[in-house]
Design a protein around this motif. Structure first.
Motif, PDB file in Angstrom:
ATOM      1  N   LEU A 260      18.878  11.247  10.558  1.00 36.19           N
ATOM      2  CA  LEU A 260      19.010  10.895   9.194  1.00 36.19           C
ATOM      3  C   LEU A 260      19.883  12.041   8.559  1.00 36.19           C
ATOM      4  N   ALA A 261      19.483  13.242   9.041  1.00 36.23           N
ATOM      5  CA  ALA A 261      20.238  14.465   8.369  1.00 36.23           C
ATOM      6  C   ALA A 261      21.633  14.435   8.522  1.00 36.23           C
ATOM      7  N   GLN A 262      22.230  13.853   9.576  1.00 32.65           N
ATOM      8  CA  GLN A 262      23.619  13.580   9.726  1.00 32.65           C
ATOM      9  C   GLN A 262      24.184  12.131   8.704  1.00 32.65           C
ATOM     10  N   GLU A 263      23.393  11.398   8.674  1.00 35.65           N
ATOM     11  CA  GLU A 263      23.720  10.416   7.585  1.00 35.65           C
ATOM     12  C   GLU A 263      23.931  10.703   5.980  1.00 35.65           C
ATOM     13  N   ASN A 264      22.866  11.700   5.689  1.00 29.24           N
ATOM     14  CA  ASN A 264      22.819  12.169   4.237  1.00 29.24           C
ATOM     15  C   ASN A 264      24.017  13.278   4.231  1.00 29.24           C
ATOM     16  N   LEU A 265      24.191  13.986   5.045  1.00 32.34           N
ATOM     17  CA  LEU A 265      25.410  15.098   5.233  1.00 32.34           C
ATOM     18  C   LEU A 265      26.650  14.759   5.968  1.00 32.34           C
ATOM     19  N   LYS A 266      27.115  13.300   5.929  1.00 32.74           N
ATOM     20  CA  LYS A 266      28.051  12.952   7.020  1.00 32.74           C
ATOM     21  C   LYS A 266      29.222  13.906   6.733  1.00 32.74           C
ATOM     22  N   ASP A 267      29.697  14.038   5.473  1.00 33.08           N
ATOM     23  CA  ASP A 267      31.186  14.475   5.353  1.00 33.08           C
ATOM     24  C   ASP A 267      31.042  16.191   5.788  1.00 33.08           C
ATOM     25  N   LYS A 302      12.175  -0.056   8.777  1.00 32.42           N
ATOM     26  CA  LYS A 302      11.836   0.001   7.222  1.00 32.42           C
ATOM     27  C   LYS A 302      11.604   1.234   6.684  1.00 32.42           C
ATOM     28  N   ALA A 303      11.091   2.125   7.296  1.00 34.14           N
ATOM     29  CA  ALA A 303      10.747   3.565   7.040  1.00 34.14           C
ATOM     30  C   ALA A 303      12.023   4.196   6.809  1.00 34.14           C
ATOM     31  N   ILE A 304      13.097   3.957   7.816  1.00 34.33           N
ATOM     32  CA  ILE A 304      14.444   4.584   7.754  1.00 34.33           C
ATOM     33  C   ILE A 304      15.125   4.034   6.478  1.00 34.33           C
ATOM     34  N   GLY A 305      14.934   2.759   6.200  1.00 38.15           N
ATOM     35  CA  GLY A 305      15.760   2.099   5.216  1.00 38.15           C
ATOM     36  C   GLY A 305      15.192   2.804   3.923  1.00 38.15           C
ATOM     37  N   ASP A 306      13.843   3.087   3.658  1.00 39.20           N
ATOM     38  CA  ASP A 306      13.387   3.717   2.680  1.00 39.20           C
ATOM     39  C   ASP A 306      13.945   5.132   2.425  1.00 39.20           C
ATOM     40  N   ARG A 307      13.961   5.852   3.479  1.00 38.22           N
ATOM     41  CA  ARG A 307      14.256   7.189   3.801  1.00 38.22           C
ATOM     42  C   ARG A 307      15.901   7.289   3.142  1.00 38.22           C
ATOM     43  N   LEU A 308      16.485   6.332   3.323  1.00 42.17           N
ATOM     44  CA  LEU A 308      17.899   6.474   2.976  1.00 42.17           C
ATOM     45  C   LEU A 308      18.386   5.775   1.654  1.00 42.17           C
ATOM     46  N   GLY A 309      17.180   5.094   1.092  1.00 33.65           N
ATOM     47  CA  GLY A 309      17.601   4.154  -0.084  1.00 33.65           C
ATOM     48  C   GLY A 309      18.793   2.954   0.144  1.00 33.65           C
ATOM     49  N   LYS A 310      18.298   2.392   1.449  1.00 32.13           N
ATOM     50  CA  LYS A 310      19.121   1.308   1.770  1.00 32.13           C
ATOM     51  C   LYS A 310      18.351   0.249   1.892  1.00 32.13           C
ATOM     52  N   GLN A 311      18.992  -1.172   1.813  1.00 31.11           N
ATOM     53  CA  GLN A 311      18.089  -2.468   2.182  1.00 31.11           C
ATOM     54  C   GLN A 311      18.378  -2.581   3.858  1.00 31.11           C
ATOM     55  N   HIS A 383      31.884   0.724  14.701  1.00 24.64           N
ATOM     56  CA  HIS A 383      31.228   0.800  13.275  1.00 24.64           C
ATOM     57  C   HIS A 383      30.949   1.915  12.729  1.00 24.64           C
ATOM     58  N   SER A 384      30.984   1.867  11.622  1.00 24.89           N
ATOM     59  CA  SER A 384      30.368   3.062  10.690  1.00 24.89           C
ATOM     60  C   SER A 384      29.011   2.775   9.818  1.00 24.89           C
ATOM     61  N   GLY A 385      28.167   1.962  10.341  1.00 22.24           N
ATOM     62  CA  GLY A 385      26.812   1.596   9.656  1.00 22.24           C
ATOM     63  C   GLY A 385      25.863   2.114  10.484  1.00 22.24           C
ATOM     64  N   ILE A 386      24.381   1.668  10.486  1.00 24.42           N
ATOM     65  CA  ILE A 386      23.379   2.294  10.839  1.00 24.42           C
ATOM     66  C   ILE A 386      22.777   1.016  11.655  1.00 24.42           C
ATOM     67  N   ILE A 387      22.697   1.062  13.130  1.00 28.36           N
ATOM     68  CA  ILE A 387      22.190  -0.215  14.029  1.00 28.36           C
ATOM     69  C   ILE A 387      20.872   0.404  14.718  1.00 28.36           C
ATOM     70  N   ILE A 388      19.767  -0.452  14.346  1.00 32.44           N
ATOM     71  CA  ILE A 388      18.682  -0.141  15.071  1.00 32.44           C
ATOM     72  C   ILE A 388      18.374  -1.340  16.026  1.00 32.44           C
ATOM     73  N   MET A 389      18.047  -0.950  17.478  1.00 34.78           N
ATOM     74  CA  MET A 389      17.963  -2.083  18.116  1.00 34.78           C
ATOM     75  C   MET A 389      16.405  -1.955  18.842  1.00 34.78           C
ATOM     76  N   THR A 390      15.524  -2.893  18.810  1.00 32.98           N
ATOM     77  CA  THR A 390      14.301  -2.648  19.236  1.00 32.98           C
ATOM     78  C   THR A 390      13.919  -3.780  20.512  1.00 32.98           C
ATOM     79  N   SER A 391      13.121  -3.225  21.488  1.00 27.82           N
ATOM     80  CA  SER A 391      13.174  -4.133  22.654  1.00 27.82           C
ATOM     81  C   SER A 391      11.635  -3.468  23.135  1.00 27.82           C
TER      82      SER A 391
END
Length: 506
Positions: A260-267, A302-311, A383-391
């Motif tokens: 998530l640090a990579q996502e917040n400081l992507k540039d 869900k917690a990752i979405g909350d942490r990043l402020g994303k739906q 892609h350039s988004g965030i994909i979470i797979m569960t199994s």
């Protein structure tokens, strides 16, 4: 009903709708147009007549009548423009349609194409067929402007001003018609394409208010049975869990936080540190959460979405697979389009249903599954988004998935200490508890994951609610036993026979 007969019917219906909406005005009824709406009433009345005559000439070619009509319609179009200009002089302002034509610097032929397609839309209603095929447009412009077919084709081709500026849009309609021998060479031509005026252009010309054209982004044929629209592939869920509320080993949570640090400081990560040269073109994140049911995989998403402020958007696997040939692959492509559009966290739950190991594809079903897996693996690289797979069964997933995952995390069944924290989390302060409740004892006795603990608390609360009492240790023990009985029920198979089970069932 033949195609020509249907065209005649639709033209008559369109004329009726224009009349019902008040978009009907003969030129000789006014000396000049008072406003944009009055001009459009006369223009659409005239161009609807032109479309009708063009249709008639295509059915029953009559060169002599066609020539006579040409002279009449050219005079009418000139009269229409003169009365528009005079109206603008009297009103001392330009009509919306004039502003539209001048802003795009359209020629008289291009203006007439716009008016023909606006007429076909039926103005403020959603018509069954808002398109006009190239053959009719070519003959209509021949009738109005005496424009040669080759010139009209240039005005309608994909590289034309009208198409490049997205005033009009086209699609090849030949694939929906029987392929007769004389049409084979013409497939993909202007004559075989259907054209329509974009909603944005129609709204500008008509103005706002009740006459505004409905938002119809693209006319499309009726979906085949079973076809899924891409919006139905995802369900938005609220990220109502904070990162601190998820009970997991510290090492696992730290691994997730580093991503998530990579996502917040992507540039900084990709550009300043030049990690893009190592990662390649993909800027998105792929995470795989595996483990037994109820261990917190969806909760962490869900917690990752909350942490990043994303739906958080959950993909419905049942909507991905389609019995029609090629539709499953299209749904995969639509899913990744949504990943880019939504700019959120995409949760692909129970991913083993889509990403089983590729087989030898000896059946049509196996071939379809292989194509879907290949496409997903390709899209995961782009892609350039965030994909979470569960199994729950990561071992059965395709090995090629491994190198495409930025993080592969195994969610363990919680130990005793973690279970105590989960019990505390699931017992709200407002829930009335007896003094005898001992969650330490429950955590020691029942090695449940978080999902089962949640179920036990809910069922214990229901049990006490029935008696209008506080929740006791007895209620919680009974609920835990029910969870254990549930495990036995899930493990029961039809051939199993108990010694004391002598009853027969219908």
């Amino acid at each position: 009903m033949s195609r020509r007969s249907k065209d005649r019917y639709m033209h008559g219906l369109n004329k009726l709708k224009l009349y019902q909406l008040g978009y009907y005005l003969e030129l000789d009824e006014v000396e000049y147009f008072e406003d944009n709406e009055q001009y459009l009433k006369a223009a659409l009345t005239l161009f609807n007549e032109i479309i009708g005559d063009t249709q008639y000439f295509l059915e029953k070619p009559s060169p002599e009548i066609f020539e006579n009509k040409k002279e009449r319609y050219r005079d009418k179009v000139e009269e229409l423009e003169k009365k528009r200009k005079k109206g603008e002089e009297v009103a001392d302002e330009k009509f919306r349609v004039t502003k539209f034509f001048e802003e795009l610097e359209l020629s008289k032929e291009e203006k007439n194409i716009v008016l023909l397609l606006l007429t076909k839309r039926g103005v403020g209603i959603k018509p069954e067929n808002p398109t006009l095929d190239g053959e009719k447009l070519i003959h209509s412009l021949k009738l109005v402007n005496d424009t040669e077919p080759e010139e009209t084709r240039k005005l309608l081709c994909p590289g034309s001003k009208l198409q490049k500026s997205e005033v009009i849009t086209s699609k090849d309609s030949s694939i929906r018609r029987p392929m007769r021998r004389d049409r084979r060479a013409r497939s993909g031509s202007i004559e075989h394409s259907s054209f329509y005026l974009s909603p944005k252009s129609a709204r500008f010309v008509l103005g706002t208010g009740k006459n505004e054209v409905e938002e119809v982004e693209e006319p499309r044929s009726r979906p085949r049975k079973g076809e899924k629209m891409k919006e139905n592939l995802m369900e938005s869920i609220e990220p109502d869990v904070s990162f601190s509320e998820v009970i997991l080993p510290k090492e696992l949570k730290d691994s997730i936080l580093s991503l998530l640090a990579q996502e917040n400081l992507k540039d900084k990560f990709l550009e300043e540190w030049n990690m893009k040269s190592v990662i390649g073109e993909r800027e998105g994140l792929n995470l795989l959460f595996s483990g037994p049911p109820g261990t917190g995989k969806t909760m962490m998403a869900k917690a990752i979405g909350d942490r990043l402020g994303k739906q958080v958007h959950k993909v419905s696997l049942s909507d991905m697979v389609n019995v029609w040939y090629g539709e499953s692959e299209k749904n995969v492509a639509r899913m990744f389009e949504l990943v880019e559009e939504k700019d959120g966290v995409v949760l692909l739950d129970e991913a083993e249903g889509l990403l089983n190991m590729r087989s030898g594809a000896h059946t049509s079903t196996g071939a379809t599954e292989n194509r879907m897996v290949n496409l997903i693996l390709q899209k995961l690289e782009e892609h350039s988004g965030i994909i979470i797979m569960t199994s729950n069964l990561a071992k059965g997933m395709d090995p090629a998935l491994e190198r495409r995952m930025d993080l592969k995390a195994k969610f363990p069944v919680p130990d005793r200490e973690a279970r105590e924290k989960i019990w505390e989390y699931h017992l709200p302060d407002e829930l009335p508890l007896d003094d005898d409740v001992d969650i330490s004892r429950l955590a020691k006795k029942y090695d449940f994951p978080g999902g089962k603990i949640r179920n036990a608390v809910v069922n214990a609360a229901r049990r006490s609610l029935m008696h209008d009492e506080t929740v006791s240790q007895k209620d919680l023990e009974a609920a835990c036993k029910r969870e254990l009985e549930g495990e036995d029920a899930m493990n029961y198979y039809i051939g199993e026979k108990k010694n004391n089970d002598t009853r027969r069932y219908a």
